[in-house]
Design a protein around this motif. Structure first.
Motif, PDB file in Angstrom:
ATOM      1  N   THR A  74     -30.741  64.694  60.222  1.00  0.00           N
ATOM      2  CA  THR A  74     -30.015  63.704  59.423  1.00  0.00           C
ATOM      3  C   THR A  74     -30.987  62.506  58.850  1.00  0.00           C
ATOM      4  N   TYR A  75     -32.302  63.183  58.639  1.00  0.00           N
ATOM      5  CA  TYR A  75     -33.227  62.022  58.201  1.00  0.00           C
ATOM      6  C   TYR A  75     -32.984  61.452  56.774  1.00  0.00           C
ATOM      7  N   GLN A 101     -30.962  56.500  53.760  1.00  0.00           N
ATOM      8  CA  GLN A 101     -29.652  55.862  52.969  1.00  0.00           C
ATOM      9  C   GLN A 101     -29.159  54.627  53.980  1.00  0.00           C
ATOM     10  N   LYS A 102     -29.093  54.825  54.995  1.00  0.00           N
ATOM     11  CA  LYS A 102     -28.458  53.800  56.038  1.00  0.00           C
ATOM     12  C   LYS A 102     -29.522  52.538  55.947  1.00  0.00           C
ATOM     13  N   TRP A 103     -30.947  53.083  55.971  1.00  0.00           N
ATOM     14  CA  TRP A 103     -32.015  52.106  56.089  1.00  0.00           C
ATOM     15  C   TRP A 103     -32.127  50.927  54.864  1.00  0.00           C
ATOM     16  N   TYR A 104     -32.008  51.764  53.793  1.00  0.00           N
ATOM     17  CA  TYR A 104     -31.917  50.687  52.458  1.00  0.00           C
ATOM     18  C   TYR A 104     -30.853  50.028  52.129  1.00  0.00           C
ATOM     19  N   GLU A 105     -29.805  50.695  52.719  1.00  0.00           N
ATOM     20  CA  GLU A 105     -28.407  49.927  52.867  1.00  0.00           C
ATOM     21  C   GLU A 105     -28.616  48.628  53.703  1.00  0.00           C
ATOM     22  N   PHE A 106     -29.183  48.904  54.828  1.00  0.00           N
ATOM     23  CA  PHE A 106     -29.446  47.738  55.776  1.00  0.00           C
ATOM     24  C   PHE A 106     -30.508  46.723  55.106  1.00  0.00           C
ATOM     25  N   ILE A 107     -31.624  47.148  54.587  1.00  0.00           N
ATOM     26  CA  ILE A 107     -32.610  46.302  53.707  1.00  0.00           C
ATOM     27  C   ILE A 107     -32.127  45.313  52.771  1.00  0.00           C
TER      28      ILE A 107
END
Length: 208
Positions: free
Chosen positions: A194-195, A200-206
């Motif tokens: 799921t890397y 994708q989730k990290w950039y959404e979070f940032i």
């Protein structure tokens, strides 16, 4: 690990998270972000140093050279040794199966040099380990080996690769010896299936 240790969620395999687990984890992180829990997100080792040096943060994720740089500036920073264990990171050199001819020869020559001893001693003075430490031992002074690998108090002030103070005399490496620290790793950084989704989730979070 922090989310699990604090009882906010549980992972079936923390080294191989599912999309559902990533969704739950980033929901937790977003809530913390909106509550002002995170002061910032650094993009480089020098930036992480400045976060701590200017008092912007008092706790953060850092690479070992950043801690050494702060100690050299008489800013007493140490690594935490969580009772839950460590998240380990290992940088590995991989040779493409398509490499041929002289490119393959020089690639092997470089990898052999990297494991020859001197490079391992160089990165040891930054706080990093190498996979074959015994080859690096002759390139380290006894007090360096005792501190970085054996977990003993620094017999004298130690310097980093740049010649600046890295470890004050009497300091003991957080977490102890090489063997003890490696024995306390509970999850290794991996390229999970799921890397791409985690990025994708990290950039959404940032950007939230």
């Amino acid at each position: 690990m922090a989310a699990q240790a604090s009882g906010l969620m549980r992972f079936a395999d923390i080294g191989n998270m599912s999309k559902r687990e990533l969704d739950q984890l980033f929901d937790i992180l977003l809530e913390l972000k909106f509550d002002g829990h995170f002061n910032g997100f650094w993009n480089s080792v020098p930036e992480s140093v400045e976060f701590m040096a200017n008092g912007r943060v008092v706790i953060e994720s850092m690479f070992s050279p950043a801690v050494s740089a702060l100690n050299a500036r008489n800013i007493p920073v140490v690594f935490a040794a969580p009772k839950e264990g460590y998240r380990g990171w290992h940088g590995v050199m991989c040779l493409s199966a398509a490499t041929q001819g002289i490119n393959k020869d020089v690639a092997y020559e470089y990898m052999n040099w990297w494991l020859s001893g001197w490079p391992g001693a160089f990165i040891a003075r930054q706080g990093y380990y190498i996979s074959n430490p015994e080859r690096s031992k002759p390139y380290l002074a006894q007090d360096e080996w005792d501190y970085w690998y054996m977990g003993k108090p620094a017999a004298k002030a130690l310097t980093g690769p740049d010649g600046r103070l890295s470890v004050p005399q009497g300091d003991i490496r957080t977490g102890g010896s090489y063997t003890k620290r490696m024995s306390n790793v509970v999850v290794w950084n991996t390229v999970m299936p799921t890397y791409e989704y985690s990025l994708q989730k990290w950039y959404e979070f940032i950007s939230a």
